[in-house]
Design an enzyme around this catalytic site. Structure first.
Site, PDB file in Angstrom:
ATOM      1  N   HIS A 192      50.882  38.682  63.238  1.00 10.40           N
ATOM      2  CA  HIS A 192      50.724  37.263  62.898  1.00 10.40           C
ATOM      3  C   HIS A 192      49.538  36.704  63.666  1.00 10.40           C
ATOM      4  O   HIS A 192      49.403  36.917  64.863  1.00 10.40           O
ATOM      5  CB  HIS A 192      51.973  36.452  63.250  1.00 10.40           C
ATOM      6  CG  HIS A 192      51.802  34.985  63.004  1.00 10.40           C
ATOM      7  ND1 HIS A 192      51.923  34.429  61.753  1.00 10.40           N
ATOM      8  CD2 HIS A 192      51.462  33.967  63.843  1.00 10.40           C
ATOM      9  CE1 HIS A 192      51.685  33.131  61.833  1.00 10.40           C
ATOM     10  NE2 HIS A 192      51.405  32.822  63.076  1.00 10.40           N
ATOM     11  N   ASP A 233      63.188  25.514  59.208  1.00 11.76           N
ATOM     12  CA  ASP A 233      61.853  25.416  59.790  1.00 11.76           C
ATOM     13  C   ASP A 233      60.863  24.826  58.794  1.00 11.76           C
ATOM     14  O   ASP A 233      60.003  24.027  59.166  1.00 11.76           O
ATOM     15  CB  ASP A 233      61.368  26.791  60.247  1.00 11.76           C
ATOM     16  CG  ASP A 233      59.927  26.724  60.718  1.00 11.76           C
ATOM     17  OD1 ASP A 233      59.690  26.134  61.777  1.00 11.76           O
ATOM     18  OD2 ASP A 233      59.038  27.224  59.994  1.00 11.76           O
ATOM     19  N   ARG A 250      57.097  17.359  61.024  1.00 16.73           N
ATOM     20  CA  ARG A 250      56.218  17.319  62.188  1.00 16.73           C
ATOM     21  C   ARG A 250      54.796  16.986  61.788  1.00 16.73           C
ATOM     22  O   ARG A 250      54.061  16.307  62.508  1.00 16.73           O
ATOM     23  CB  ARG A 250      56.267  18.650  62.938  1.00 16.73           C
ATOM     24  CG  ARG A 250      57.586  18.885  63.670  1.00 16.73           C
ATOM     25  CD  ARG A 250      57.713  20.346  64.122  1.00 16.73           C
ATOM     26  NE  ARG A 250      56.582  20.755  64.920  1.00 16.73           N
ATOM     27  CZ  ARG A 250      56.026  21.968  64.863  1.00 16.73           C
ATOM     28  NH1 ARG A 250      56.508  22.882  64.039  1.00 16.73           N
ATOM     29  NH2 ARG A 250      55.016  22.274  65.642  1.00 16.73           N
ATOM     30  N   SER A 257      58.703  27.884  65.354  1.00 15.34           N
ATOM     31  CA  SER A 257      58.358  27.886  63.935  1.00 15.34           C
ATOM     32  C   SER A 257      57.802  29.247  63.510  1.00 15.34           C
ATOM     33  O   SER A 257      58.217  29.818  62.499  1.00 15.34           O
ATOM     34  CB  SER A 257      57.333  26.786  63.646  1.00 15.34           C
ATOM     35  OG  SER A 257      56.941  26.804  62.303  1.00 15.34           O
ATOM     36  N   LYS A 300      60.419  32.691  61.520  1.00 14.81           N
ATOM     37  CA  LYS A 300      60.095  33.377  60.265  1.00 14.81           C
ATOM     38  C   LYS A 300      59.833  34.861  60.493  1.00 14.81           C
ATOM     39  O   LYS A 300      60.234  35.701  59.678  1.00 14.81           O
ATOM     40  CB  LYS A 300      58.889  32.705  59.610  1.00 14.81           C
ATOM     41  CG  LYS A 300      59.178  31.280  59.133  1.00 14.81           C
ATOM     42  CD  LYS A 300      58.052  30.705  58.324  1.00 14.81           C
ATOM     43  CE  LYS A 300      56.845  30.343  59.147  1.00 14.81           C
ATOM     44  NZ  LYS A 300      57.056  29.131  59.969  1.00 14.81           N
TER      45      LYS A 300
END
Length: 428
Positions: free
Chosen positions: A83, A164, A171, A186, A190
């Protein structure tokens, strides 16, 4: 029994939330019994008061529990994912996923679309004719299990950490994005729900990144690595430089073309170097130690995986990529050395040309973006091309050029920029 007002007040006053309070409020928010304004108030309290490690871990667990959790432990090869926190020209996922699959791992890569100056992996891949981002669980598993493919890049399903997704949207419009605990939760909710066996994080640092300072990036990376460890997910993070764009393109189809160059054994040095560094981390995390990913780039097997991966999701890897209808080139106004090329300026220019979106759901132009003919340290002469702007809407050239004003500089030879390392730190 907890209630929303008391939980908000507790965090407002600096108290540590209990597991029961966190579970209750996330479950209630998911089901709609905790109102958006109540969750917004709690998020603001968290921005000011923070969450400790135990609270953040429980918050993440509750986010995961709001939906389904995938599992790939039955596949014959170890799974590992990567990620990135997002940057300009960050096309690394495109060559990385098939490369790691070619080395013997399974790569279940759930990715997103771009917003603002940072491009989205799905937007890039959707510039390939026919390619589809949405896969059901069975299709994803079938592609991963195929010994000739082993990698998937697709959109996350709506049932993956749905709490989320709702909180992220809140947010974004309530000024509560800047919380390291909520950012880390967050991302990691995932990734943990995705079911990968190991995770490598690429946390960008610099002008074109969300985290501008190395201290802030290190704090976020540490929080995410801790969440991974707390969940039993082996996790490591690299802090990588994002003051200058990665590679020589920023834009969807432009970045796909550059990624294919890397898979063909060429491409910009920084893109190749970071791809290989992350590949080595991913393979080590997956327990694969006897293969050098550089060999898989050289022998063409990573390219074979790319073609198979694209075709498996409906794309035509041999098709011509879209090109913009209009181009405009900015040239050097003096001779010397390019001393600076600001990633944020390039990202904003690409966005204004049509490569990005201002709001989720806005369309993007496949061919729009910025092509960089020089990078810091390169010598230039008067009139030499520095940047080429690509768009289908020529009226965008003025705004894009304005975004680049002051974003690059040419100095005398003696001011040649000092280049630091692409990889700034490693957190494990």
């Amino acid at each position: 029994m907890p209630d929303a007002a008391s939980i908000i007040a507790a965090k407002r006053d600096g108290h540590v939330l209990s597991d029961q309070q966190i579970d209750w409020v996330i479950d209630g928010f998911t089901k709609g019994t905790v109102a958006d304004e109540q969750m917004s108030a709690l998020a603001m309290a968290i921005v000011f008061r923070g969450l400790n490690r135990a609270e953040t871990s429980r918050w993440t667990t509750a986010m995961i529990a709001s939906g389904t959790r995938m599992n790939f432990t039955d596949l014959p090869r170890p799974s590992v994912d990567k990620h990135s926190t997002g940057g300009v020209g960050d096309k690394i996922t495109l060559p990385l996923a098939p490369l790691v699959a070619a080395c013997g791992a399974v790569v279940p890569q759930l990715s997103g679309r771009g917003l603002g100056h940072t491009g989205g992996t799905l937007d890039k891949l959707e510039s390939i004719p026919g390619w589809q981002a949405d896969l059901d669980g069975d299709s994803m598993r079938r592609i991963l299990a195929d010994p000739a493919i082993g990698a998937v890049v697709c959109a996350a399903g709506a049932d993956l950490a749905p709490a989320d997704k709702r909180l992220y949207a809140l947010r974004d419009v309530t000024g509560t994005v800047e919380s390291v605990a909520l950012i880390a939760s967050s991302i990691m909710s995932k990734k943990i729900a995705e079911g990968t066996g190991a995770l490598v994080l690429d946390v960008k640092v610099g002008a074109g990144a969300f985290m501008k300072s190395i201290d802030d990036a290190r704090e976020l990376a540490t929080a995410m690595v801790e969440l991974g460890h707390d969940a039993g997910l082996p996790t490591v993070a690299l802090l990588t430089a994002m003051d200058t764009p990665l590679g020589r393109t920023a834009g969807n189809a432009l970045e796909v073309a550059e990624s294919v160059e890397v898979l063909a054994g060429g491409g910009p040095t920084d893109v190749v170097d970071l791809t290989l560094a992350l590949a080595r981390e991913m393979l080590a995390a997956a327990g694969i130690h006897d293969i050098d990913p550089a060999d898989r780039l050289a022998d063409g097997s990573a390219m074979d995986r790319w073609r198979a991966m694209i075709a498996a999701q409906g794309g035509d890897p041999t098709a011509s990529l879209p090109t913009a209808q209009h181009c405009e080139t900015l040239t050097a106004r003096s001779s010397g050395v390019l001393t600076r090329l600001d990633a944020m300026a390039v990202g904003l220019a690409a966005w204004r040309l049509g490569a990005g979106r201002a709001r989720q759901g806005d369309p993007v132009q496949a061919g729009a973006g910025v092509e960089m003919h020089a990078k810091p340290g390169d010598r230039l002469t008067v009139g030499q091309p520095v940047l080429t702007l690509h768009t289908d809407t020529p009226a965008a050239f003025a705004d894009a050029t304005a975004a680049l004003d002051g974003g690059w500089a040419i100095g005398p030879d003696v001011v040649a920029s000092q280049h630091g390392s692409l990889i700034l730190d490693r957190i494990c």
